[in-house]
Scaffold this active site. Structure first.
Site, PDB file in Angstrom:
ATOM      1  N   TYR A  65       0.713  -1.321  -0.027  1.00  0.00           N
ATOM      2  CA  TYR A  65       0.025   0.079  -0.026  1.00  0.00           C
ATOM      3  C   TYR A  65       0.924   1.187   0.135  1.00  0.00           C
ATOM      4  CZ  TYR A  65      -4.416  -2.380   0.882  1.00  0.00           C
ATOM      5  OH  TYR A  65      -5.722  -3.367   0.985  1.00  0.00           O
ATOM      6  N   ASP A  91     -11.295  -1.021  -3.195  1.00  0.00           N
ATOM      7  CA  ASP A  91     -12.044  -2.277  -2.537  1.00  0.00           C
ATOM      8  C   ASP A  91     -13.208  -1.828  -1.816  1.00  0.00           C
ATOM      9  OD1 ASP A  91     -11.399  -1.719   0.264  1.00  0.00           O
ATOM     10  OD2 ASP A  91      -9.345  -1.912  -0.141  1.00  0.00           O
ATOM     11  N   PHE A  93     -14.200  -1.929   1.489  1.00  0.00           N
ATOM     12  CA  PHE A  93     -14.250  -1.163   2.733  1.00  0.00           C
ATOM     13  C   PHE A  93     -13.477   0.018   2.488  1.00  0.00           C
ATOM     14  CE2 PHE A  93     -15.133  -5.626   3.176  1.00  0.00           C
ATOM     15  CZ  PHE A  93     -16.387  -5.748   3.833  1.00  0.00           C
ATOM     16  N   TYR A  94     -12.222   0.043   1.792  1.00  0.00           N
ATOM     17  CA  TYR A  94     -11.277   1.301   2.142  1.00  0.00           C
ATOM     18  C   TYR A  94     -11.290   2.370   0.801  1.00  0.00           C
ATOM     19  CZ  TYR A  94      -9.346  -1.582   5.744  1.00  0.00           C
ATOM     20  OH  TYR A  94      -9.315  -2.210   6.789  1.00  0.00           O
ATOM     21  N   CYS A 126      -0.329  -6.675   1.285  1.00  0.00           N
ATOM     22  CA  CYS A 126      -1.561  -7.685   1.315  1.00  0.00           C
ATOM     23  C   CYS A 126      -1.010  -8.819   0.105  1.00  0.00           C
ATOM     24  CB  CYS A 126      -2.768  -7.184   0.997  1.00  0.00           C
ATOM     25  SG  CYS A 126      -3.178  -6.300   2.477  1.00  0.00           S
ATOM     26  N   CYS A 132      -3.574 -10.022   4.409  1.00  0.00           N
ATOM     27  CA  CYS A 132      -2.887  -8.876   4.657  1.00  0.00           C
ATOM     28  C   CYS A 132      -1.826  -9.283   5.857  1.00  0.00           C
ATOM     29  CB  CYS A 132      -3.834  -8.004   5.124  1.00  0.00           C
ATOM     30  SG  CYS A 132      -4.785  -7.104   3.761  1.00  0.00           S
TER      31      CYS A 132
END
Length: 563
Positions: A65, A91, A93-94, A126, A132
């Site tokens: 990341y 993604d 959720f983020y 991840c 991750c």
């Protein structure tokens, strides 16, 4: 004799293979599809004098990341680090982020390093398959570097606001066509030429260009001063209260573009600057240059708000080169129409009319994008998306209403496009309002007992009362952990199957010493990892789950291995 030796060697090999197989069966990570973090992201570094290079060799199928890479120095000074742009990643959720799925190399400029200085490098990544790793921190010993007598120019770094300096050129051109500026260009052109339009086009171009360069010089110096001040207080400028204050200022600047009030220098100051400018001799290069330099200090009501917004942008960036270049481009954008008027007269300029007020209002929406961007960083992504949605609806609705003044088929196409864009922009607001009841129906979390250390784990295992224990390792930075919560643990059949188990969960988001001790005790590579212990507190062989499993596969795993 040879036959006996061969038989002995064969027996030893068979014993070795048997022991190896048994060890692999009972190894905690035997059924893991993923490699250790040092194999997923092989990290090394090299230093040559004041030049340091950080290298990551990223294994295929894994990624780092970009926003999780942090570099801090101890007993050393480094130039701002410019991370290369990553690949867009989305993604559930983020939201949107950037990743490095290939090898990465980052240069670091050492300005000074004392003996024993170190560099702390933190990174996290991840596997694309849904696994991750915890954030990793490496301490790099640095060779001593003497402080440079002339500090090197700071490395380019992404500006913290959503536009590049090139936008300043377009803003400058747009400001030139506002009702406060465009009608003044023929008058300014006459002053530049000293009342005479004789001479070649080259001479006329030279006079106009010199005037614009004089104006650009004033703006460039102003940009350097503001960027230098912002560099000293750059940390404070990232504080939430400061970001909220800046957002309010940007909003007020935008309201001035909508005509609610006017921002400009006091009339006495403007009059004095104008008189100084008029005393200069038109038609001479030095006089025209000085005129332009003074003109840069005279801000009309239409230019004050955009100029103030750009200055705040420069203060946020804290970059001297960007500060100088941004305002230089802004001045050149404003000066291009003036050069055209000086060379060819006002016959090439569009006629004045209500459209100039529309241009001015359009800049109001451009400026409103800045507080939305800043508040996005304070309030978080859900509210940020809603603010962007509200701004989009307002902007496209205004554009639709403005287009109603036009007539003809082409304007009908514009009107339909603006109305459609407004409806599309409103979708996040609709989901926020109408999606609230659906959110309330979300399944309740599993009744996990929280643990945070090996001692708490041992104590909980001793109190299992003859039950199998499931230990879920969770972290906020683990996307697949959230997928387990939303899709797997919410399944009624899974919840029923887990009803007779003791459920433990460790939140290792902080990645502190206690978290690391627990992960090392359990020999966990990364997350998500779910472990199963029998009634005696021993991990059940081949029962460990690494990576995401949907509800059906997880139920099958519980039935076949976690009993």
């Amino acid at each position: 004799m040879a036959a006996r030796i061969s038989c002995l060697i064969a027996s030893l090999l068979a014993l070795f293979i048997t022991l190896s197989a048994q060890a692999s069966i009972f190894s905690p990570n035997a059924n893991s599809r993923f490699v250790p973090v040092d194999q997923a992201f092989a990290f090394d570094f090299s230093q040559q004098g004041s030049q340091l290079r950080l290298n990551w060799k990223v294994k295929q199928g894994y990624y780092l990341y970009r926003q999780q890479i942090h570099i801090t120095a101890q007993q050393a000074q480094i130039a701002p680090v410019a991370l290369p742009p990553g690949e867009p990643h989305q993604d559930e959720f983020y939201g949107k982020s950037e990743i490095y799925p290939q090898d990465l190399s980052v240069p670091v400029q050492l300005r000074q390093a004392a003996a024993g200085a170190t560099l702390s490098v933190t990174y996290q990544g991840c596997a694309a398959a849904g696994f991750c790793y915890p954030p990793e921190t490496r301490a790099i010993p640095l060779s001593a570097v003497a402080a440079s007598a002339t500090p090197s120019a700071p490395s380019a770094q992404p500006a913290p606001l959503p536009f590049s300096p090139l936008w300043a050129l377009l803003i400058g051109i747009g400001v030139a066509f506002t009702p406060c500026v465009l009608p003044m260009y023929p008058l300014i052109a006459g002053i530049i030429l000293g009342g005479q339009r004789s001479g070649s086009l080259l001479r006329l171009f030279s006079l106009a260009l010199i005037y614009v360069l004089g104006m650009a010089l004033t703006y460039t110096l102003l940009g350097v001063v503001v960027a230098a001040a912002g560099l000293r207080f750059q940390a404070a400028l990232q504080h939430p209260y400061v970001l909220i204050g800046l957002s309010l200022i940007f909003t007020l600047l935008a309201l001035s573009m909508f005509g609610l009030f006017q921002l400009q220098l006091p009339a006495s100051v403007q009059t004095r600057l104008t008189l100084w400018s008029n005393r200069q001799q038109g038609g001479s290069l030095p006089g025209v240059f000085f005129m332009g330099a003074l003109a840069g200090l005279i801000c009309s009501p239409c230019t004050t708000a955009p100029l103030s917004a750009i200055l705040l942008y420069i203060a946020q960036s804290g970059n001297l080169w960007a500060g100088a270049g941004t305002l230089w481009l802004y001045a050149m954008g404003m000066g291009l129409p003036l050069i055209v008027v000086t060379m060819f007269g006002n016959r090439l300029l569009p006629k004045s009319g209500p459209w100039m007020e529309t241009v001015k209002q359009g800049f109001g929406f451009v400026i409103l994008a800045l507080p939305v961007f800043l508040l996005d960083r304070v309030l978080g992504e859900p509210w940020g998306v809603r603010l962007w949605s509200a701004l989009g609806v307002a902007c496209f609705a205004w554009a639709f209403c403005t287009s109603l003044r036009g007539h003809g088929g082409r304007w009908r196409i514009v009107q339909i496009a603006m109305l459609g864009a407004a409806l599309i922009s409103a979708r996040p607001l609709q989901e926020w309002v109408w999606g609230a009841p659906a959110a309330a129906q979300t399944a309740t979390p599993l009744p996990f007992q929280r643990i945070a250390s090996p001692a708490q784990l041992d104590q909980a295992l001793q109190q299992a009362d003859g039950r199998v224990t499931m230990v879920d390792l969770y972290a906020d930075w683990c996307v697949a952990c959230k997928e387990f919560e939303k899709y797997t643990f919410s399944d009624p059949a899974v919840r029923e199957a887990l009803g007779h188990l003791q459920l433990l969960q460790a939140n290792v988001t902080a990645n502190n010493a206690a978290d690391n001790a627990l992960l090392q005790r359990l020999q966990v590579l990364g997350l998500p990892t779910i472990l199963f212990f029998d009634a005696q507190g021993h991990e059940i062989p081949a029962s460990r789950v690494t990576g995401f499993l949907d509800a059906e596969d997880f139920r099958a795993h519980l039935h076949n291995r976690a009993r």
